[in-house]
Structures are given as C-alpha cells and as structure tokens.
Design an enzyme around this catalytic site. Sequence first.
Site, PDB file in Angstrom:
ATOM      1  N   PHE A 279      -3.396  25.209  20.697  1.00  0.00           N
ATOM      2  CA  PHE A 279      -4.258  24.304  20.974  1.00  0.00           C
ATOM      3  C   PHE A 279      -4.082  23.311  19.656  1.00  0.00           C
ATOM      4  CE2 PHE A 279      -9.091  23.146  21.011  1.00  0.00           C
ATOM      5  CZ  PHE A 279      -9.066  21.829  21.574  1.00  0.00           C
TER       6      PHE A 279
ATOM      7  N   ASP B 261     -15.924  13.637  22.364  1.00  0.00           N
ATOM      8  CA  ASP B 261     -17.219  12.910  22.910  1.00  0.00           C
ATOM      9  C   ASP B 261     -18.158  12.852  21.466  1.00  0.00           C
ATOM     10  OD1 ASP B 261     -16.547  12.735  25.473  1.00  0.00           O
ATOM     11  OD2 ASP B 261     -17.088  14.793  25.997  1.00  0.00           O
ATOM     12  N   LYS B 262     -17.998  14.117  20.608  1.00  0.00           N
ATOM     13  CA  LYS B 262     -18.998  14.010  19.469  1.00  0.00           C
ATOM     14  C   LYS B 262     -18.318  13.135  18.352  1.00  0.00           C
ATOM     15  CE  LYS B 262     -22.071  16.318  20.761  1.00  0.00           C
ATOM     16  NZ  LYS B 262     -23.283  15.499  20.557  1.00  0.00           N
TER      17      LYS B 262
ATOM     18  N   ASP C  36     -35.689   7.687  25.823  1.00  0.00           N
ATOM     19  CA  ASP C  36     -34.731   8.687  26.027  1.00  0.00           C
ATOM     20  C   ASP C  36     -34.591   9.476  24.706  1.00  0.00           C
ATOM     21  OD1 ASP C  36     -33.903   8.193  28.646  1.00  0.00           O
ATOM     22  OD2 ASP C  36     -32.219   7.039  27.899  1.00  0.00           O
TER      23      ASP C  36
ATOM     24  N   ARG D  91     -22.004  12.053  26.276  1.00  0.00           N
ATOM     25  CA  ARG D  91     -21.536  12.737  27.337  1.00  0.00           C
ATOM     26  C   ARG D  91     -21.807  14.237  27.185  1.00  0.00           C
ATOM     27  NH1 ARG D  91     -15.884  11.192  29.702  1.00  0.00           N
ATOM     28  NH2 ARG D  91     -14.882  12.184  27.760  1.00  0.00           N
ATOM     29  N   LYS D  92     -22.581  14.657  26.276  1.00  0.00           N
ATOM     30  CA  LYS D  92     -22.675  16.177  25.884  1.00  0.00           C
ATOM     31  C   LYS D  92     -24.241  16.421  25.584  1.00  0.00           C
ATOM     32  CE  LYS D  92     -18.427  18.462  25.962  1.00  0.00           C
ATOM     33  NZ  LYS D  92     -18.077  17.252  26.864  1.00  0.00           N
TER      34      LYS D  92
ATOM     35  N   ASP E 282      -7.715  13.965  24.849  1.00  0.00           N
ATOM     36  CA  ASP E 282      -9.093  13.729  25.777  1.00  0.00           C
ATOM     37  C   ASP E 282      -9.707  12.672  25.336  1.00  0.00           C
ATOM     38  OD1 ASP E 282      -8.957  15.834  28.097  1.00  0.00           O
ATOM     39  OD2 ASP E 282      -9.401  17.013  25.932  1.00  0.00           O
ATOM     40  N   ALA E 283      -9.957  11.454  26.192  1.00  0.00           N
ATOM     41  CA  ALA E 283     -10.814  10.491  25.951  1.00  0.00           C
ATOM     42  C   ALA E 283     -12.221  10.877  25.447  1.00  0.00           C
ATOM     43  CB  ALA E 283     -10.827   9.371  27.080  1.00  0.00           C
TER      44      ALA E 283
ATOM     45  N   LYS F 263     -28.856   5.212  20.224  1.00  0.00           N
ATOM     46  CA  LYS F 263     -30.262   4.603  20.596  1.00  0.00           C
ATOM     47  C   LYS F 263     -31.355   4.598  19.312  1.00  0.00           C
ATOM     48  CE  LYS F 263     -29.251   5.902  25.589  1.00  0.00           C
ATOM     49  NZ  LYS F 263     -29.873   6.534  26.574  1.00  0.00           N
TER      50      LYS F 263
ATOM     51  N   GLU G 236     -22.703   2.299  22.214  1.00  0.00           N
ATOM     52  CA  GLU G 236     -21.723   3.095  22.731  1.00  0.00           C
ATOM     53  C   GLU G 236     -20.295   3.157  22.229  1.00  0.00           C
ATOM     54  OE1 GLU G 236     -23.171   4.791  25.281  1.00  0.00           O
ATOM     55  OE2 GLU G 236     -24.979   3.848  25.572  1.00  0.00           O
TER      56      GLU G 236
ATOM     57  N   HIS H 288     -14.860  17.174  18.403  1.00  0.00           N
ATOM     58  CA  HIS H 288     -14.629  17.018  19.809  1.00  0.00           C
ATOM     59  C   HIS H 288     -14.662  15.637  20.022  1.00  0.00           C
ATOM     60  CE1 HIS H 288     -15.554  16.864  24.044  1.00  0.00           C
ATOM     61  NE2 HIS H 288     -15.114  18.266  24.170  1.00  0.00           N
TER      62      HIS H 288
ATOM     63  N   LYS I 267     -14.562  24.239  20.320  1.00  0.00           N
ATOM     64  CA  LYS I 267     -15.566  24.534  21.302  1.00  0.00           C
ATOM     65  C   LYS I 267     -15.908  25.829  21.192  1.00  0.00           C
ATOM     66  CE  LYS I 267     -15.281  22.617  25.380  1.00  0.00           C
ATOM     67  NZ  LYS I 267     -14.740  22.213  26.710  1.00  0.00           N
TER      68      LYS I 267
ATOM     69  N   LYS J 154     -36.217   3.506  22.336  1.00  0.00           N
ATOM     70  CA  LYS J 154     -35.877   4.262  23.325  1.00  0.00           C
ATOM     71  C   LYS J 154     -36.513   5.348  23.690  1.00  0.00           C
ATOM     72  CE  LYS J 154     -32.602   0.729  22.953  1.00  0.00           C
ATOM     73  NZ  LYS J 154     -32.645  -0.257  21.778  1.00  0.00           N
TER      74      LYS J 154
ATOM     75  N   GLU K 192     -25.602  -3.231  22.884  1.00  0.00           N
ATOM     76  CA  GLU K 192     -26.186  -4.374  22.466  1.00  0.00           C
ATOM     77  C   GLU K 192     -27.140  -3.840  21.006  1.00  0.00           C
ATOM     78  OE1 GLU K 192     -25.187  -3.644  26.183  1.00  0.00           O
ATOM     79  OE2 GLU K 192     -26.989  -2.631  25.642  1.00  0.00           O
TER      80      GLU K 192
END
Length: 384
Positions: free
Chosen positions: A230, A18-19, A271, A244-245, A238-239, A265, A44, A16, A166, A269, A57
């Site tokens: 598909f 995003d992945k 997060d 984003r997931k 798709d970008a 990260k 990123e 995918h 998906k 971090k 960074e």
Amino acid sequence: MAKKYVLSSESVGKGHPDKVCDVVSDSILDACLQQDPDSRVACETLAKGNFLVVAGEITTKAKVDYEQVARKAVCGIGYTDEKWGINGNNCEVLVKLTTQSPDIAQGVDSSEQKEQGAGDQGIMWGYATNETKELMPLSIVLAHKLVEKLDNCRTGSLKYLRPDCKSQVAVEYENNKPSCIKNVVVAASHNPDVEMETLRADIKDSVIKPVCGEWLSSETEYFINGTGRFELCGPFADAGLTGRKIIVDTYGGIGRHGGGAFSGKDPSKVDRSAAYLARYVAKNIVAAGLASQCEVQLGYCIGIAEPTSVRVVAPDLTEEQEQKLEAAVRKVFPLKPAEIIKHLDLKHPKGWSYAETAAFGHFGRANFPWEKTDKAEELKKAAA
C-alpha cells in the site's frame, strides 16, 4: 439458546483522502470563528494528487488566508512529500468561495424574527448505548482507536508508515452484549523499503493488541494490508471530498443517520449542531439509566426555530415510556438552534476545535461539550 450476531464498523485515519478534505474544511471554519464567532461557513474541499480545491459559501468579517490555512492543515496531517499523495508545502490550491445566499440568510437571521431559525431543513439522529464507557458501540470505538494508534505509531515506533490508513472491527454479540472480536481489518500505507511480513507483525503487536487486547480471542482473524503493498496512498491514489465519511463520523453504521455531513459547516447549520444535540440527548438518556440504548431524532425546517419533531426510540421501552421521555426531552434540553449553539458554546470552542472533530469520530470523545452527561439527573426527574 443464546442469540449470536456480528456487527462491524470501520474508521479511516486523518490521512485518508476524504478526511484530508474534512480537516481542511474544518480548519477554515476554525480560522473564521476565531476572528468572527458569527461567521457563516459552508466550506467544501476536493483533493486529487498535489491539488486542492476549496469551494463554498463564507460570510465573515474575518480576514483569513484560506490557501495558507489549507496548506498548514495538510502539512499537519503529515503530508509533506508529494510521493505520499500530496505535499502541503507546494500543492496547488484553488479557492472558489462566495458569500452565503441571501435566500438562506434571511431564514436564519431576519430582524423580523424573534428567534434564529434553522439554517436548513433536515433530520438528525443521535445514538447511545451502555456497552462501553463512552456510551458508544464497541466496534466503532475500537475502529477509531486503531487508526489513532496507527497515526501515533507513524510518528513514533513505526516511522515507515504513511498517513493514509483504514480499520474495520467485527464484534460478536451474545444476548445483545459484545462477547469478542471476530476479526480485525487494517490497511496501512507505508514506505517502499518495509517488508510486508514485518509490517503485518508490527501492526498486530504494536497496534491491534494494545487497542483490542481484552476483546481478542484465539479465534480472532487478522487481515492486515489484505491486498499486499500500500505505497500509493492519499489523494495520489484516490480523490477526496468533504463530507463523504458520515458513517465513520457518527456511529459506525449502528443506529440511523439523517444524511447530513458535518465538516466545514458552522453551527447555524442544524446538520451539525442538531446532530451534536441529538447525541447529547441520547447519551444523557442512557447515562441516566432510562434505557440501555436509544436513538433520538430531531427534525427542522429552514427559518423555523422550533423543531418540527422530536422522537425517542429505545428497544427496552414501551411506547408510553418513549412518549414520556420525548416530553421530558422537550422540557430539559435546548432544542432551538440559538439555544443549542449557546448551551454547547459552539461559536467559541474552548479546549477543542472543529478540526479535531474531523478525524477519529465526532462522538465518544470526552473533550467535546456534547459528550457531557450533566442533564442525566434532571432528565430522570422530568421523566418520572
């Protein structure tokens, strides 16, 4: 009368868009940590068509060819033909990386501090439930296994499949226990020469039934490539963006989420590291039999080592029992950033990599150190 309701969770394969970006970002993190465990990484990735942007960074002593790491990661996913969305061998890669802001760094590694502070403010939630052996919600466990099975079939029995896919699983609950699957949704990219009837039959027989078998019933509905073909897939269609997931990465929408993404990260971090710790705590609480399900929230302030808050939420416990558990958690678990990193050995992954976490979920997979239940007995004694 039995109370019935339905909960759904989705997952996406590592192909995918995003992945793809998560895998690239975490592959760069791995490359930095292998040479310099003290690397500070906030990477990123953006993908569109046959083009990648790697930005962020990074402060490290490591000598890393970021472009080549990105290319290898994309090829490793299976994208070696631009007709599939992107080709790791010849895609354009733009690298825009600077060092970590000194304003952030001073809060984490100032020599005046006795202890490492959190790399940012934020809240992190962990979750666990006893409804599966993984101590995860059934819907997200099955959704992850479906896309992982699709990925395996793509290089095995169903070679017409492409990397992008998906899944979504709707589980019916009766008296708060899973009883059956209401429906299964799968979207799988494919070569142009396969007939849709063949693809749907193959995926039902070779993917869905082996993964979901015991939970399927005569009333289960199947939605396989619901819109039909598909063929246009991956970053061509798709970008993609790193991070984003986050619901796919965690508990499939069951339980709360603090909002922070993980991939790209380093463990300074919170997060990432504190979200792993929150899962570790929640899983040990359930493994100890102290709750059938629970959520754990941790709060942090940039530059401060001690968490600003610790909260345990369990529907089958009283307020007094929750408070007792919170005190036990503070006593038993390492909650400061440096302690978390050391206890889970997050700077020196052994038997796992950060790139592995980027697809098929960060939780519920036994090879990750935050999935251990080694604190269950100690926690049980502390909470007595």
